[in-house]
Design an enzyme around this catalytic site. Structure first.
Site, PDB file in Angstrom:
ATOM      1  N   CYS A 477     -26.409-127.830  51.806  1.00  0.00           N
ATOM      2  CA  CYS A 477     -25.031-127.353  51.903  1.00  0.00           C
ATOM      3  C   CYS A 477     -24.832-126.837  53.331  1.00  0.00           C
ATOM      4  CB  CYS A 477     -24.739-126.282  50.850  1.00  0.00           C
ATOM      5  SG  CYS A 477     -25.773-124.823  50.956  1.00  0.00           S
ATOM      6  N   ARG A 478     -24.014-125.827  53.513  1.00  0.00           N
ATOM      7  CA  ARG A 478     -23.813-125.302  54.861  1.00  0.00           C
ATOM      8  C   ARG A 478     -25.032-124.545  55.340  1.00  0.00           C
ATOM      9  NH1 ARG A 478     -22.699-120.791  57.545  1.00  0.00           N
ATOM     10  NH2 ARG A 478     -22.690-119.578  55.629  1.00  0.00           N
TER      11      ARG A 478
END
Length: 513
Positions: A477-478
């Protein structure tokens, strides 16, 4: 005039108490379900809540209009186009709501019908005196945010295309809100992190003038360009949104206060095996990745707990909480805020239970971005990945909710807790693995790792069939929070070889992977 904004960080949600101090009459706008703060503050200020106004039928949280009506006798009001399963006052476009005395000189709200986010959406122009040339402010609901506008594609607008709703939104913005003086304060219903838009600011108020100048969606452009702009790249809708919209429209049981009952391990496992309950681990990420009950799901209380839980747990599913001691009541309340009331109980001190019963637990499989780089180098060569340590020094992960960067996606991680080193399945080749980016579409489009497919976390439960459980899955993800939630979901669905990237895209891209 009494004016108070109540901002709930974990849902990026704002509600407002507005009263006339001369008469003591007050309204509450867009309340959350736990209403004690409102009642306490109203009593302390000598106010009587006579009207509860919803700017629209909310989809992202369960509103407290029914709880407030029960507690105070207040009337519930919606925009004129609303259709509900309970009695309401319908507010007409241009209608004035006076909180002052009979002479009409007190605090006044003017209703603006602003369809676009939903058909029944309204905004409320607030004046301390009815003849004030410049309003004190405007409560914009989900029509206008600081830095963004309401998304036109949610399920509350069923039967109308996103393009049709976007055209309505364009008209509402330009013929209603942007006609207000530039000095008018803007008070929206949501801030950064909300799935009701894609570019919301962390600021909880602004002015019409600043939004006219700086909001990307309010810049001069043809209507057709506006429609294309606001219908593209919106966050994936969490699975609970349709559920909450229906409950807010049709009615829901009143909130039941109090902590969930304590369960033994045997009782928790029986609830899973006999009642289909989800074991929801809400401990901090570091504790979860170190050891968790096999098959449990995860979302930490120090992130966007309710939203992420509503993304991976289907509405109506029985839930057993695995929470650190003293946090079980907070977990239950935050689930109740999205209408997840079916909490059977909690397992006291799950970490101690796991220490006593290691055969029932497993650790999360995680890789560093350096190891991902080695994996990427294997692409096309068919060779096995380098061995990854399963012990030794613990890597620094990005999972603290503190000191979050200004451009962070709320709920993702920032530098903080350490977690044990992950492992990559032995003998896996880069050609074998499925690299999945669980960020939202706009994040993915702004930059992604080579070869990654985008399956946002909120869409993963409905798209698991697109993945091959016989092949390893690498998630990112981020910065390493949503990927752990996604990994837990896949493990619970029977995927054996799942790992995620510590530090996520930020770490990997920063290292040139």
């Amino acid at each position: 005039m009494h004016f108070a904004q109540y901002y709930l960080d974990c849902l990026s949600q704002a509600s407002y108490l507005i009263g006339d101090e001369t008469t003591g009459r007050a309204v509450l706008v867009d309340p959350r379900r736990d209403i004690d703060d409102y009642l306490h503050d109203a009593e302390a200020a000598g106010l009587r809540i006579e009207l509860v106004i919803e700017t629209h039928i909310h989809a992202d949280f369960l509103s407290g209009h029914l709880e407030l009506a029960r507690a105070t006798g207040a009337t519930i009001a919606f925009g004129e186009a609303a259709e509900t399963g309970f009695p309401i006052r319908r507010l007409r476009d241009g209608e004035h709501i006076s909180l002052g005395a009979d002479d009409g000189q007190g605090v006044t709200l003017t209703v603006l019908a602003t369809p676009g986010h939903t058909l029944e959406s309204i905004c409320l122009v607030l004046r301390e005196h009815p003849d004030d040339e410049v309003p004190y402010g405007v409560l914009t609901g989900d029509t206008l945010f600081v830095g963004d506008v309401g998304r036109p594609d949610l399920l509350s607008a069923a039967g109308h295309t996103p393009q049709d709703m976007a055209a309505r939104l364009h008209s509402s913005l330009h013929t209603k809100l942007l006609t207000l003086p530039d000095a008018t304060r803007v008070f929206p219903a949501h801030g950064a992190g909300s799935a009701c838009g894609r570019n919301l600011s962390s600021e909880t108020s602004s002015t019409i003038g600043d939004q006219r100048r700086f909001n990307y969606a309010l810049q001069p452009m043809p209507e057709a360009d506006f429609i294309r702009l606001v219908t593209a790249g919106q966050p994936t809708t969490p699975g609970y949104f349709a559920h909450d919209a229906a409950l807010n429209r049709d009615g829901h049981p009143l909130l039941e206060p109090g902590p969930p009952p304590a369960l033994t391990l045997d009782e928790a496992l029986a609830a899973r095996d006999r009642q289909g309950a989800v074991l929801l681990d809400c401990r901090p990420l570091a504790a979860y990745t170190r050891a968790h009950l096999t098959g449990s799901l995860h979302t930490s209380l120090d992130t966007r707990f309710a939203e992420y839980a509503g993304s991976v747990v289907a509405p109506g599913t029985p839930i057993v909480l695995l929470a650190d001691p003293g946090t079980e009541q907070e977990a239950r309340l935050r689930l109740a805020r999205i209408g997840y009331d079916h909490v059977l109980g909690h397992l006291p001190d799950p970490t101690a239970v796991l220490n006593r019963m290691p055969a029932l637990s497993r650790g999360s499989r995680r890789i560093r971005h350096e190891e991902l780089a080695l994996w990427e180098q294997q692409l096309g060569k068919g060779g096995p990945t380098e061995g990854v340590r399963t012990g030794g020094a613990e890597p620094v992960d990005a999972e603290s909710s503190d000191a979050r960067p200004a451009d962070a996606v709320p709920g993702d991680a920032t530098p903080g807790d350490a977690t044990p080193a992950g492992i990559t399945p032995a003998g896996v080749t880069s050609a074998d693995a499925q690299l999945i980016d669980v960020r939202n579409p706009a994040e993915y489009e702004a930059g992604a790792l080579p070869g990654a497919r985008n399956i946002p976390l909120a869409g993963l439960p409905h798209r698991i069939a697109e993945l091959d459980p016989a092949r390893p899955v690498v998630l990112y993800c981020r910065s390493g929070n949503r990927s752990v939630i996604a990994a837990a979901l896949l493990e619970a669905r029977g995927f054996e070889e799942v790992c995620d990237v510590i530090g996520g895209y930020e770490a990997a891209a920063g290292a040139g992977v």
